[in-house]
Design a protein around this motif. Structure first.
Motif, PDB file in Angstrom:
ATOM      1  N   ARG A  16      -2.450  -9.263   5.278  1.00 14.89           N
ATOM      2  CA  ARG A  16      -1.940 -10.632   5.410  1.00 14.89           C
ATOM      3  C   ARG A  16      -0.600 -10.819   4.731  1.00 14.89           C
ATOM      4  NH1 ARG A  16      -6.406 -14.962   4.014  1.00 14.89           N
ATOM      5  NH2 ARG A  16      -4.703 -16.277   4.695  1.00 14.89           N
ATOM      6  N   GLY A  17      -0.034  -9.762   4.230  1.00 18.78           N
ATOM      7  CA  GLY A  17       1.279  -9.886   3.618  1.00 18.78           C
ATOM      8  C   GLY A  17       1.230 -10.669   2.330  1.00 18.78           C
ATOM      9  N   LEU A  18       2.355 -11.262   1.983  1.00 18.48           N
ATOM     10  CA  LEU A  18       2.462 -12.017   0.740  1.00 18.48           C
ATOM     11  C   LEU A  18       2.396 -13.504   1.037  1.00 18.48           C
ATOM     12  CD1 LEU A  18       3.661  -9.224  -0.116  1.00 18.48           C
ATOM     13  CD2 LEU A  18       5.039 -10.501  -1.735  1.00 18.48           C
ATOM     14  N   GLN A  29       6.492  -1.038  -0.807  1.00 18.75           N
ATOM     15  CA  GLN A  29       5.445  -1.158  -1.820  1.00 18.75           C
ATOM     16  C   GLN A  29       4.588   0.099  -1.827  1.00 18.75           C
ATOM     17  OE1 GLN A  29       2.329  -4.098  -1.172  1.00 18.75           O
ATOM     18  NE2 GLN A  29       2.198  -4.517  -3.373  1.00 18.75           N
ATOM     19  N   GLU A  33       3.853   0.886   2.145  1.00 20.82           N
ATOM     20  CA  GLU A  33       3.854  -0.307   2.983  1.00 20.82           C
ATOM     21  C   GLU A  33       5.233  -0.949   2.908  1.00 20.82           C
ATOM     22  OE1 GLU A  33       0.432  -2.724   2.550  1.00 20.82           O
ATOM     23  OE2 GLU A  33       0.790  -3.630   4.514  1.00 20.82           O
ATOM     24  N   PHE A  60       7.727  -4.224   3.913  1.00 23.11           N
ATOM     25  CA  PHE A  60       7.722  -5.641   4.205  1.00 23.11           C
ATOM     26  C   PHE A  60       9.124  -6.112   4.551  1.00 23.11           C
ATOM     27  CE2 PHE A  60       3.473  -6.899   3.008  1.00 23.11           C
ATOM     28  CZ  PHE A  60       3.076  -5.907   2.124  1.00 23.11           C
ATOM     29  N   GLY A 109       3.614  -6.976   6.806  1.00 20.55           N
ATOM     30  CA  GLY A 109       3.722  -5.604   6.338  1.00 20.55           C
ATOM     31  C   GLY A 109       3.373  -4.573   7.398  1.00 20.55           C
TER      32      GLY A 109
END
Lengths: 112, 114
Positions: free
Chosen positions: A42-44, B38, B88, B90, B107
Protein backbone atom coordinates in the motif's frame (compact mmCIF):
# COMPACT_ATOMS: atom_id res chain seq x y z
CA UNK A 1 25.60 16.97 8.22
CA UNK A 2 21.96 16.33 8.93
CA UNK A 3 20.78 13.19 10.64
CA UNK A 4 17.41 11.84 11.70
CA UNK A 5 16.90 9.53 14.64
CA UNK A 6 13.81 7.45 15.14
CA UNK A 7 13.16 5.08 18.02
CA UNK A 8 12.48 2.44 19.00
CA UNK A 9 13.30 0.23 16.02
CA UNK A 10 10.75 -2.38 17.00
CA UNK A 11 7.88 -2.33 19.44
CA UNK A 12 5.34 -4.91 20.54
CA UNK A 13 2.34 -3.53 22.38
CA UNK A 14 -0.95 -4.98 23.60
CA UNK A 15 -4.25 -3.71 22.29
CA UNK A 16 -5.47 -0.76 24.32
CA UNK A 17 -2.05 0.35 25.50
CA UNK A 18 -0.65 3.85 24.84
CA UNK A 19 2.01 4.66 22.25
CA UNK A 20 4.77 7.19 21.92
CA UNK A 21 7.21 7.16 19.01
CA UNK A 22 9.86 9.83 18.86
CA UNK A 23 11.76 11.37 15.99
CA UNK A 24 14.51 13.96 16.18
CA UNK A 25 16.48 15.74 13.50
CA UNK A 26 19.97 17.14 13.89
CA UNK A 27 22.00 19.51 11.78
CA UNK A 28 19.22 21.65 10.33
CA UNK A 29 16.72 24.26 11.47
CA UNK A 30 12.98 24.62 10.92
CA UNK A 31 12.52 21.42 8.92
CA UNK A 32 9.17 20.19 7.71
CA UNK A 33 8.48 16.97 9.57
CA UNK A 34 6.37 13.99 8.54
CA UNK A 35 4.97 10.77 9.93
CA UNK A 36 4.07 7.96 7.52
CA UNK A 37 2.73 4.47 7.97
CA UNK A 38 3.75 1.80 5.53
CA UNK A 39 1.61 -1.28 5.00
CA UNK A 40 2.57 -4.08 2.65
CA UNK A 41 1.45 -3.37 -0.90
CA UNK A 42 0.00 0.00 0.00
CA UNK A 43 2.97 2.30 -0.17
CA UNK A 44 3.38 5.15 2.26
CA UNK A 45 0.37 6.70 3.90
CA UNK A 46 0.94 10.24 5.15
CA UNK A 47 -0.37 10.51 8.70
CA UNK A 48 0.79 13.93 9.91
CA UNK A 49 3.05 16.72 8.84
CA UNK A 50 4.31 19.86 10.51
CA UNK A 51 5.82 23.03 9.09
CA UNK A 52 6.64 24.54 12.49
CA UNK A 53 6.50 24.15 16.26
CA UNK A 54 2.96 23.42 17.39
CA UNK A 55 1.68 23.27 13.80
CA UNK A 56 0.28 19.85 12.99
CA UNK A 57 -1.71 18.85 9.93
CA UNK A 58 -3.58 15.57 10.05
CA UNK A 59 -4.13 13.71 6.83
CA UNK A 60 -6.06 10.67 7.94
CA UNK A 61 -8.55 10.66 10.83
CA UNK A 62 -7.66 7.80 13.09
CA UNK A 63 -6.52 6.65 16.45
CA UNK A 64 -3.25 8.58 16.39
CA UNK A 65 -2.05 12.08 17.18
CA UNK A 66 1.17 13.99 16.66
CA UNK A 67 2.96 16.77 18.45
CA UNK A 68 5.97 18.97 17.78
CA UNK A 69 7.15 20.33 21.11
CA UNK A 70 10.49 21.51 19.75
CA UNK A 71 11.74 22.58 16.34
CA UNK A 72 13.43 19.30 15.55
CA UNK A 73 11.30 16.86 17.54
CA UNK A 74 8.22 15.09 16.26
CA UNK A 75 6.21 12.66 18.37
CA UNK A 76 3.54 10.19 17.29
CA UNK A 77 1.13 9.11 20.03
CA UNK A 78 -1.93 7.10 20.77
CA UNK A 79 -3.96 6.76 23.96
CA UNK A 80 -5.27 3.30 23.09
CA UNK A 81 -3.78 1.18 20.35
CA UNK A 82 -5.91 -0.87 17.99
CA UNK A 83 -4.93 -3.99 16.08
CA UNK A 84 -5.15 -1.95 12.89
CA UNK A 85 -2.36 0.34 14.13
CA UNK A 86 0.21 -2.35 13.39
CA UNK A 87 2.67 -1.37 10.70
CA UNK A 88 5.97 0.21 9.85
CA UNK A 89 6.13 3.86 10.90
CA UNK A 90 8.51 6.24 9.21
CA UNK A 91 9.53 9.74 10.17
CA UNK A 92 10.95 12.11 7.57
CA UNK A 93 12.12 15.69 7.19
CA UNK A 94 12.60 18.10 4.33
CA UNK A 95 13.38 21.76 3.77
CA UNK A 96 10.74 22.48 1.14
CA UNK A 97 8.61 20.96 -1.58
CA UNK A 98 11.44 21.06 -4.11
CA UNK A 99 13.70 19.25 -1.69
CA UNK A 100 13.73 15.49 -1.17
CA UNK A 101 12.59 13.94 2.04
CA UNK A 102 15.07 12.26 4.35
CA UNK A 103 13.78 9.26 6.23
CA UNK A 104 14.55 7.63 9.53
CA UNK A 105 15.06 3.88 9.78
CA UNK A 106 11.49 3.30 10.88
CA UNK A 107 9.70 1.63 13.78
CA UNK A 108 8.01 -1.71 13.28
CA UNK A 109 4.98 -1.75 15.55
CA UNK A 110 3.18 -4.99 16.29
CA UNK A 111 -0.06 -4.97 18.23
CA UNK A 112 -1.05 -8.15 20.04
CA UNK B 1 -5.65 16.23 -6.01
CA UNK B 2 -2.48 14.48 -6.89
CA UNK B 3 -1.94 10.78 -7.38
CA UNK B 4 0.93 8.50 -8.28
CA UNK B 5 0.51 5.14 -9.97
CA UNK B 6 3.07 2.39 -10.04
CA UNK B 7 1.34 -0.31 -12.01
CA UNK B 8 3.89 -3.05 -11.39
CA UNK B 9 3.89 -4.32 -7.83
CA UNK B 10 6.70 -6.79 -8.54
CA UNK B 11 9.30 -6.97 -11.29
CA UNK B 12 11.58 -10.03 -11.53
CA UNK B 13 14.58 -9.63 -13.80
CA UNK B 14 17.79 -11.56 -14.37
CA UNK B 15 21.12 -10.09 -13.39
CA UNK B 16 22.72 -7.90 -16.07
CA UNK B 17 19.40 -7.49 -17.86
CA UNK B 18 17.80 -4.06 -18.35
CA UNK B 19 14.83 -2.98 -16.27
CA UNK B 20 12.18 -0.28 -16.37
CA UNK B 21 9.97 0.58 -13.42
CA UNK B 22 6.95 2.59 -14.42
CA UNK B 23 5.54 5.66 -12.70
CA UNK B 24 2.65 7.82 -13.83
CA UNK B 25 1.28 10.78 -11.95
CA UNK B 26 -1.74 13.00 -12.02
CA UNK B 27 -1.72 16.61 -10.90
CA UNK B 28 -3.45 19.86 -11.76
CA UNK B 29 -0.30 21.86 -10.99
CA UNK B 30 3.37 21.49 -11.79
CA UNK B 31 5.22 18.94 -9.70
CA UNK B 32 8.61 17.86 -8.55
CA UNK B 33 9.33 14.16 -9.04
CA UNK B 34 11.39 11.73 -6.99
CA UNK B 35 12.42 8.10 -6.93
CA UNK B 36 13.32 6.46 -3.64
CA UNK B 37 14.74 3.02 -2.85
CA UNK B 38 13.98 1.02 0.27
CA UNK B 39 15.97 -1.97 1.49
CA UNK B 40 14.35 -4.39 3.97
CA UNK B 41 13.61 -2.93 7.38
CA UNK B 42 15.07 0.43 6.49
CA UNK B 43 13.78 3.87 5.65
CA UNK B 44 13.61 5.24 2.14
CA UNK B 45 16.67 6.71 0.44
CA UNK B 46 16.57 9.23 -2.37
CA UNK B 47 17.64 7.73 -5.68
CA UNK B 48 17.11 10.70 -7.99
CA UNK B 49 14.93 13.74 -8.49
CA UNK B 50 13.56 15.93 -11.23
CA UNK B 51 13.04 19.59 -10.40
CA UNK B 52 13.45 21.38 -13.73
CA UNK B 53 15.72 21.55 -16.75
CA UNK B 54 16.90 18.42 -18.53
CA UNK B 55 14.18 15.80 -18.52
CA UNK B 56 16.70 12.98 -18.09
CA UNK B 57 18.15 12.63 -14.61
CA UNK B 58 20.71 10.14 -13.43
CA UNK B 59 21.79 8.61 -10.15
CA UNK B 60 25.30 7.70 -9.11
CA UNK B 61 24.59 3.95 -9.25
CA UNK B 62 23.49 3.72 -12.88
CA UNK B 63 19.76 4.41 -12.63
CA UNK B 64 18.14 7.07 -14.76
CA UNK B 65 14.64 8.47 -15.09
CA UNK B 66 13.03 10.57 -17.75
CA UNK B 67 10.32 13.12 -17.14
CA UNK B 68 7.68 13.05 -19.86
CA UNK B 69 5.22 15.87 -19.34
CA UNK B 70 2.84 14.88 -22.12
CA UNK B 71 2.53 11.35 -20.78
CA UNK B 72 2.79 12.46 -17.13
CA UNK B 73 5.35 9.78 -16.53
CA UNK B 74 8.66 9.44 -14.74
CA UNK B 75 9.85 5.91 -15.48
CA UNK B 76 13.00 4.56 -13.85
CA UNK B 77 15.47 2.56 -15.91
CA UNK B 78 18.75 0.77 -15.55
CA UNK B 79 20.53 -0.85 -18.49
CA UNK B 80 22.10 -3.65 -16.45
CA UNK B 81 20.94 -4.62 -12.97
CA UNK B 82 22.89 -6.26 -10.16
CA UNK B 83 21.78 -8.54 -7.37
CA UNK B 84 22.31 -5.64 -4.98
CA UNK B 85 19.58 -3.65 -6.77
CA UNK B 86 16.99 -5.96 -5.24
CA UNK B 87 14.80 -3.60 -3.21
CA UNK B 88 11.50 -1.74 -3.28
CA UNK B 89 11.30 1.41 -5.34
CA UNK B 90 8.89 4.25 -4.75
CA UNK B 91 7.94 7.10 -7.02
CA UNK B 92 6.79 10.33 -5.37
CA UNK B 93 5.61 13.80 -6.31
CA UNK B 94 5.33 17.09 -4.52
CA UNK B 95 3.51 20.01 -6.05
CA UNK B 96 4.74 23.54 -6.42
CA UNK B 97 1.84 25.14 -4.60
CA UNK B 98 3.54 25.10 -1.23
CA UNK B 99 1.50 22.42 0.51
CA UNK B 100 4.71 20.63 1.55
CA UNK B 101 3.01 17.28 1.01
CA UNK B 102 4.50 14.39 -0.89
CA UNK B 103 2.40 11.71 -2.54
CA UNK B 104 3.95 8.27 -2.91
CA UNK B 105 3.12 5.41 -5.22
CA UNK B 106 2.46 1.96 -3.83
CA UNK B 107 5.95 0.80 -4.70
CA UNK B 108 7.51 -1.73 -7.06
CA UNK B 109 9.47 -4.62 -5.66
CA UNK B 110 12.45 -5.32 -7.91
CA UNK B 111 13.87 -8.80 -7.56
CA UNK B 112 17.10 -9.48 -9.40
CA UNK B 113 17.67 -13.15 -10.14
CA UNK B 114 21.06 -14.81 -10.52
Amino acid sequence: SQTIHQWPATLVQPVGSPLSLECTVEGTSNPNLYWYRQAAGRGLQLLFYSVGIGQISSEVPQNLSASRPQDRQFILSSKKLLLSDSGFYLCAWSLGDSQPQHFGDGTRLSIL
Amino acid sequence: AQSVTQLDSQVPVFEEAPVELRCNYSSSVSVYLFWYVQYPNQGLQLLLKYLSGSTLVESINGFEAEFNKSQTSFHLRKPSVHISDTAEYFCAVSDKSGTYKYIFGTGTRLKVLA
